[in-house]
Scaffold this motif. Structure first.
Motif, short mmCIF file in Angstrom:
data_model
loop_
_atom_site.label_atom_id
_atom_site.label_comp_id
_atom_site.label_asym_id
_atom_site.label_seq_id
_atom_site.Cartn_x
_atom_site.Cartn_y
_atom_site.Cartn_z
N LEU A 1 0.82 -1.29 -0.11
CA LEU A 1 -0.02 0.22 0.05
C LEU A 1 0.86 1.17 -0.12
O LEU A 1 1.97 1.38 0.82
CB LEU A 1 -0.99 0.00 1.16
N ILE A 2 0.54 2.10 -0.68
CA ILE A 2 1.22 3.42 -0.79
C ILE A 2 0.43 4.54 -0.55
O ILE A 2 -0.66 4.72 -1.19
CB ILE A 2 2.04 3.62 -2.21
N SER A 3 0.73 5.34 0.65
CA SER A 3 -0.24 6.33 1.03
C SER A 3 0.47 7.44 2.00
O SER A 3 1.46 7.03 2.55
CB SER A 3 -1.62 5.63 1.73
N LYS B 1 16.83 3.34 6.50
CA LYS B 1 16.43 4.41 7.26
C LYS B 1 15.12 4.43 7.43
O LYS B 1 14.28 4.55 6.59
CB LYS B 1 16.94 5.91 6.62
N ASN B 2 14.61 4.61 8.93
CA ASN B 2 13.14 4.83 9.05
C ASN B 2 12.34 3.61 8.40
O ASN B 2 11.31 3.89 8.06
CB ASN B 2 12.52 6.14 8.56
N VAL B 3 12.71 2.68 8.66
CA VAL B 3 12.15 1.20 8.22
C VAL B 3 11.60 0.78 9.78
O VAL B 3 12.27 0.47 10.37
CB VAL B 3 13.01 0.16 7.56
N GLY C 1 7.67 12.19 3.04
CA GLY C 1 6.84 11.91 1.76
C GLY C 1 5.84 10.80 2.10
O GLY C 1 5.49 10.70 3.09
N TYR C 2 5.59 10.28 0.96
CA TYR C 2 4.70 9.20 1.17
C TYR C 2 5.39 7.78 1.62
O TYR C 2 6.55 7.83 1.64
CB TYR C 2 4.32 8.59 -0.60
N LEU C 3 4.54 7.21 2.11
CA LEU C 3 4.84 5.87 2.73
C LEU C 3 4.55 4.58 1.97
O LEU C 3 3.49 4.55 1.22
CB LEU C 3 4.31 5.75 4.19
N LEU D 1 6.75 -0.85 7.45
CA LEU D 1 6.41 0.55 6.93
C LEU D 1 7.74 1.50 6.72
O LEU D 1 8.54 1.11 7.44
CB LEU D 1 5.79 1.19 8.09
N LYS D 2 7.76 2.07 5.65
CA LYS D 2 9.16 2.60 5.04
C LYS D 2 8.95 3.77 4.39
O LYS D 2 7.75 3.80 3.71
CB LYS D 2 10.14 1.86 4.54
N PRO D 3 9.60 4.85 4.03
CA PRO D 3 9.27 6.02 3.24
C PRO D 3 9.35 5.37 1.96
O PRO D 3 10.20 4.46 1.67
CB PRO D 3 10.52 6.91 3.40
#
Length: 348
Positions: free
Chosen positions: A151-153, A181-183, A205-207, A172-174
């Motif tokens: 899913l991209i949102s 990074k940020n995973v 931005g989007y995830l 979940l990640k950018p």
């Protein structure tokens, strides 16, 4: 042959970077090497394209430390040359490193790479193909069977709903980013700090949310493809397994992942073959696949790394194979007098 390696910065290069080993392999085969950074292009009013290329001082280095010391030495020469003096421009930067601090630099290689192609330079990976791969949305263009459900949102409610539908958990990640990074791994919508995780990850931005693959606890397999096919020599594949640190879901080397020898199974080769048509169509000369079980987690098309670790584990330095492939492309371009497109030439 003169090969220009396009990187984020010379100061940021390291001895264990794949780019460093590629440069050493090129030097060992008698080629000239220079480095180019995002601010080094000049487009003059007469439409000539020039680059401020950092070239080596003194004898050709044979070790990573010597190469980088020579590039960073104050005696290293910065020459302004016409781009036509370069045979191959090898785009090896990581756009995500520049996206926040100096956004103008993130896609300078892609943009000026297109201009270099127009002037007869071989550019890999093909810059038009790379322009379509500026984030993980590129991955969605491959067959659904090879990738986790995603899913991209930017909506936390959409993400909560996705988490509810996947009880094994979600990664979940950018959408834009690299290096782990940020995973985050999310077990359920009741995760105590889900809101904070969302705020941190969505700041870029989007995830992208992907179903968690339980096999990931054993790490992932990084497999190099060259010209659309698995890179191999004498039955040895350019691959390794990246094992995450204890308590971490990320297997990236930047996130303390540990490299181990990998077995490239027929199932992995079948997965790679399913990606080949689009990679070839997009002119992706050298890419790294991150594989868990029967799925591809990511396709690294900008600056895939791990060749030095693979050489240490397998006893094969594939850097030379890659340079030989570039030599062949130059020969093909000369044979066909420039009538083949760069995108086609990139994967021949």
């Amino acid at each position: 042959m003169r090969i220009a390696f396009f990187v984020n910065s010379i100061e940021g290069e390291a001895t264990y970077y794949t780019t460093t080993w590629l440069a050493l392999a090129a030097l060992a085969r008698g080629h000239d090497v220079c480095y180019v950074m995002p601010g080094d292009f000049v487009l003059r009013s007469d439409d000539s394209l020039l680059v401020r290329a950092t070239t080596l001082h003194g004898p050709k280095p044979k070790k990573p430390e010597t190469l980088l010391n020579a590039l960073k030495d104050e005696r290293a020469k910065i020459r302004t040359i016409d781009v036509n003096e370069i045979d191959v421009l090898f785009l090896r930067n990581d756009p995500s490193e520049d996206a926040e601090r100096r956004s103008w630099a993130a896609y300078a290689g892609v943009n000026f790479g297109r201009l270099a192609v127009d002037r007869g330079v071989i550019v890999v990976n093909d810059p038009t193909g790379l322009a379509a791969a500026q984030n993980k949305l590129y991955f969605q263009g491959f067959p659904e069977v090879v990738r986790p459900t995603s899913l991209i949102s930017r909506s936390i409610e959409e993400i909560r709903g996705f988490i509810d539908a996947h009880p094994d958990g979600v990664i979940l990640k950018p959408l834009q980013g690299s290096g782990g990074k940020n995973v985050f791994k999310i077990s359920s919508r009741e995760e105590a700090n889900l809101n904070q995780i969302f705020e941190v990850a969505s700041g870029e931005g989007y995830l992208i949310a992907q179903t968690y693959l339980p096999e990931a606890t054993a790490g992932d397999v990084r497999l190099f493809l060259m010209n659309g096919r698995p890179l191999a020599r004498d039955g040895v594949y350019a691959a390794l397994r990246r094992v995450p640190a204890k308590g971490d879901v990320r297997s990236n080397m930047h996130a303390r992942g540990t490299p181990e020898a990998a077995t490239v199974t027929p199932e992995i080769l079948t997965l790679a073959e399913k990606l080949r048509p689009k990679l070839v169509e997009d002119g992706m000369f050298l890419v790294g696949l991150d594989i868990v079980g029967d799925k591809i987690l990511e396709i690294n098309v900008y600056s895939p790394g791990a060749l030095p670790e693979i050489a240490a584990l397998c006893g094969v330095d594939f850097s030379e194979d890659i340079i030989i492939a570039l030599e062949n492309k130059l020969s093909i371009r000369q044979l066909y007098s420039g009538t083949l497109s760069n995108r086609a030439l990139a994967t021949l």
